[in-house]
Motif scaffolding. Sequence first.
Motif, PDB file in Angstrom:
ATOM      1  N   ILE A 268       0.924  -1.203  -0.621  1.00 16.62           N
ATOM      2  CA  ILE A 268      -0.138   0.093   0.512  1.00 16.62           C
ATOM      3  C   ILE A 268       0.503   1.312  -0.355  1.00 16.62           C
ATOM      4  O   ILE A 268       0.619   2.360  -0.841  1.00 16.62           O
ATOM      5  N   SER A 269       2.179   1.554   0.915  1.00 16.15           N
ATOM      6  CA  SER A 269       3.234   2.468   0.750  1.00 16.15           C
ATOM      7  C   SER A 269       3.507   2.662  -0.718  1.00 16.15           C
ATOM      8  O   SER A 269       3.248   3.943  -0.955  1.00 16.15           O
ATOM      9  N   ILE A 270       3.543   2.043  -1.593  1.00 13.43           N
ATOM     10  CA  ILE A 270       4.641   1.933  -2.799  1.00 13.43           C
ATOM     11  C   ILE A 270       3.336   2.495  -3.383  1.00 13.43           C
ATOM     12  O   ILE A 270       3.439   3.540  -4.265  1.00 13.43           O
ATOM     13  N   VAL A 271       1.928   1.858  -3.771  1.00 12.17           N
ATOM     14  CA  VAL A 271       1.368   2.180  -4.393  1.00 12.17           C
ATOM     15  C   VAL A 271       1.033   4.121  -3.997  1.00 12.17           C
ATOM     16  O   VAL A 271       0.757   4.692  -5.368  1.00 12.17           O
ATOM     17  N   THR A 272       0.579   4.180  -2.820  1.00 12.51           N
ATOM     18  CA  THR A 272       0.291   5.371  -2.519  1.00 12.51           C
ATOM     19  C   THR A 272       1.344   5.861  -2.433  1.00 12.51           C
ATOM     20  O   THR A 272       0.953   7.829  -3.139  1.00 12.51           O
ATOM     21  N   PHE A 273       2.630   6.111  -2.766  1.00 11.74           N
ATOM     22  CA  PHE A 273       4.075   6.958  -2.262  1.00 11.74           C
ATOM     23  C   PHE A 273       4.092   7.374  -4.488  1.00 11.74           C
ATOM     24  O   PHE A 273       4.200   8.614  -4.464  1.00 11.74           O
ATOM     25  N   ILE A 274       3.888   6.274  -4.912  1.00 16.52           N
ATOM     26  CA  ILE A 274       3.767   7.079  -6.138  1.00 16.52           C
ATOM     27  C   ILE A 274       2.886   7.906  -6.675  1.00 16.52           C
ATOM     28  O   ILE A 274       2.695   8.638  -7.599  1.00 16.52           O
ATOM     29  N   SER A 275       2.146   7.498  -6.593  1.00 16.84           N
ATOM     30  CA  SER A 275       0.505   9.117  -6.741  1.00 16.84           C
ATOM     31  C   SER A 275       1.209  10.094  -5.882  1.00 16.84           C
ATOM     32  O   SER A 275       0.304  11.360  -6.473  1.00 16.84           O
ATOM     33  N   ALA A 276       1.590   9.905  -4.343  1.00 16.67           N
ATOM     34  CA  ALA A 276       1.641  11.088  -3.563  1.00 16.67           C
ATOM     35  C   ALA A 276       2.385  12.287  -4.274  1.00 16.67           C
ATOM     36  O   ALA A 276       3.308  13.533  -3.977  1.00 16.67           O
ATOM     37  N   THR A 277       3.758  11.058  -4.348  1.00 15.34           N
ATOM     38  CA  THR A 277       4.799  11.940  -5.302  1.00 15.34           C
ATOM     39  C   THR A 277       4.872  12.407  -6.348  1.00 15.34           C
ATOM     40  O   THR A 277       5.497  12.655  -7.103  1.00 15.34           O
ATOM     41  N   SER A 278       4.061  12.086  -7.647  1.00 14.69           N
ATOM     42  CA  SER A 278       3.122  12.193  -8.939  1.00 14.69           C
ATOM     43  C   SER A 278       4.374  13.983  -8.856  1.00 14.69           C
ATOM     44  O   SER A 278       2.920  14.467  -8.904  1.00 14.69           O
ATOM     45  N   GLY A 279       4.319  14.289 -10.319  1.00 15.12           N
ATOM     46  CA  GLY A 279       4.853  15.386 -10.667  1.00 15.12           C
ATOM     47  C   GLY A 279       5.666  16.245 -10.003  1.00 15.12           C
ATOM     48  O   GLY A 279       6.099  17.401  -9.647  1.00 15.12           O
ATOM     49  N   THR A 280       7.185  15.691  -8.466  1.00 17.63           N
ATOM     50  CA  THR A 280       7.459  16.024  -7.460  1.00 17.63           C
ATOM     51  C   THR A 280       8.640  16.109  -8.044  1.00 17.63           C
ATOM     52  O   THR A 280       9.024  15.134  -8.685  1.00 17.63           O
ATOM     53  N   HIS A 281       9.490  16.266  -7.058  1.00 21.78           N
ATOM     54  CA  HIS A 281      11.133  16.014  -7.368  1.00 21.78           C
ATOM     55  C   HIS A 281      11.528  14.934  -6.604  1.00 21.78           C
ATOM     56  O   HIS A 281      12.744  14.176  -6.791  1.00 21.78           O
ATOM     57  N   VAL A 282      10.518  14.564  -5.679  1.00 18.27           N
ATOM     58  CA  VAL A 282      10.540  13.355  -4.699  1.00 18.27           C
ATOM     59  C   VAL A 282      10.873  11.763  -5.430  1.00 18.27           C
ATOM     60  O   VAL A 282       9.672  11.808  -6.062  1.00 18.27           O
ATOM     61  N   GLN A 283      12.038  11.536  -5.265  1.00 17.28           N
ATOM     62  CA  GLN A 283      11.998  10.283  -6.135  1.00 17.28           C
ATOM     63  C   GLN A 283      11.582   8.553  -5.671  1.00 17.28           C
ATOM     64  O   GLN A 283      11.774   8.695  -4.354  1.00 17.28           O
ATOM     65  N   PHE A 284      10.870   7.954  -6.114  1.00 18.98           N
ATOM     66  CA  PHE A 284      10.254   6.721  -5.951  1.00 18.98           C
ATOM     67  C   PHE A 284      11.708   5.402  -4.876  1.00 18.98           C
ATOM     68  O   PHE A 284      11.399   4.595  -4.336  1.00 18.98           O
TER      69      PHE A 284
END
Length: 380
Positions: free
Chosen positions: A31-47
Amino acid sequence: MEKRSLIHKIDFLWNGLDKTLGLIVLALVAISIVTFISATSGTHVQFIDQARNLIVSIGVMLIVSRIPPKWLEKSAIWIYTIGIALLLAVAAFGLIKKGARRWVNIGIVIQPSEIMKIAMPMMLAWYFQRREGVLKTWDYGVAALLLILPVALIGRQPDLGTALLVLASGIYVIILAGFPWKYIIPVVGAGTLGILLIIIFGGYICEPEVKWYLLHEYQKNRVCTLLNPSSDPLGKGFHTIQSIIAIGSGGLFGKGWLNGTQAHLEFIPEKHTDFIFAVFAEEFGLLGNIILLGLFVALIQRGLAISSNAPTLFTRLLGGAVTMIFFTYAFVNMGMVSGLLPVVGVPLPFISYGGTALVTLGIGVGILMSIHRYRRLVQS
């Protein structure tokens, strides 16, 4: 001779681990991975940064799970002492970031207060193990002194969120060790009365000229914002208002992965850390929230089950306290994001982005795994 596969060669890593607890943690990580990908979309934070943190956390969990609880018991006083020494070093010459002195450079920059989330329950569990069979009322006073020292040092940084988590971890051990309810009930009653008085007289005590002498100004603002976030909707109340809108707009089934408007239009602040629950709730709705809550309930239930079956007082107290720390993390974060509690900067366990916090959580799960493995070895 039959060749062994790579999986069989490294099966010692998870041999003896509690599979139920492991599956729950892996589900939360997914759940963390799925949510993190969405939360950081378009930001400088890298998966890749979060993936690294999760791998390190799981690695630490596997290492700690191999450490016999007896070794943890013997090292408790040393880990606690080192933690206190590092907190004193922070107070003397720690690094200042964003107005807070919370870090110290010892070749690498660390945040010693995170150590105390595990060191505190270890120390108190060690103390009560030593006093087993001869426990007196004054022993709880000694335990309180051991607890107050790091909490005061952390609160002085200032870091109210971490101070409350360390305080909670110690209180859990003291209660589980048998602290009389006749002393607990009056404290709970006084706290409830204090909350009611704050709600009733919030309009007066939140006036700018009214000083809160036991709290910093920003801490007063957080409490007052909780009472009336619309008093400053574009300033102090912005976080709370936007996260509540995101949670409410998710409806029953959510807007769908990557389709959350509050998150992707940058209305949710700190959306990959403290407020990641708002992103998840908007995209997966009430149904997703129920699944997530179910996983946390399962995590807590399994941790308490492992603790209750532990063979020694030390492992029962430590396991119970670690499990309740997970509960505190989840309860405070979700309450904070949904506007039920003040914003205190507590991450959502295994979901929020983080390095040190994820390692601390990994250590906690590793301790529960170690307790489970040790019990199995004793019984075999």
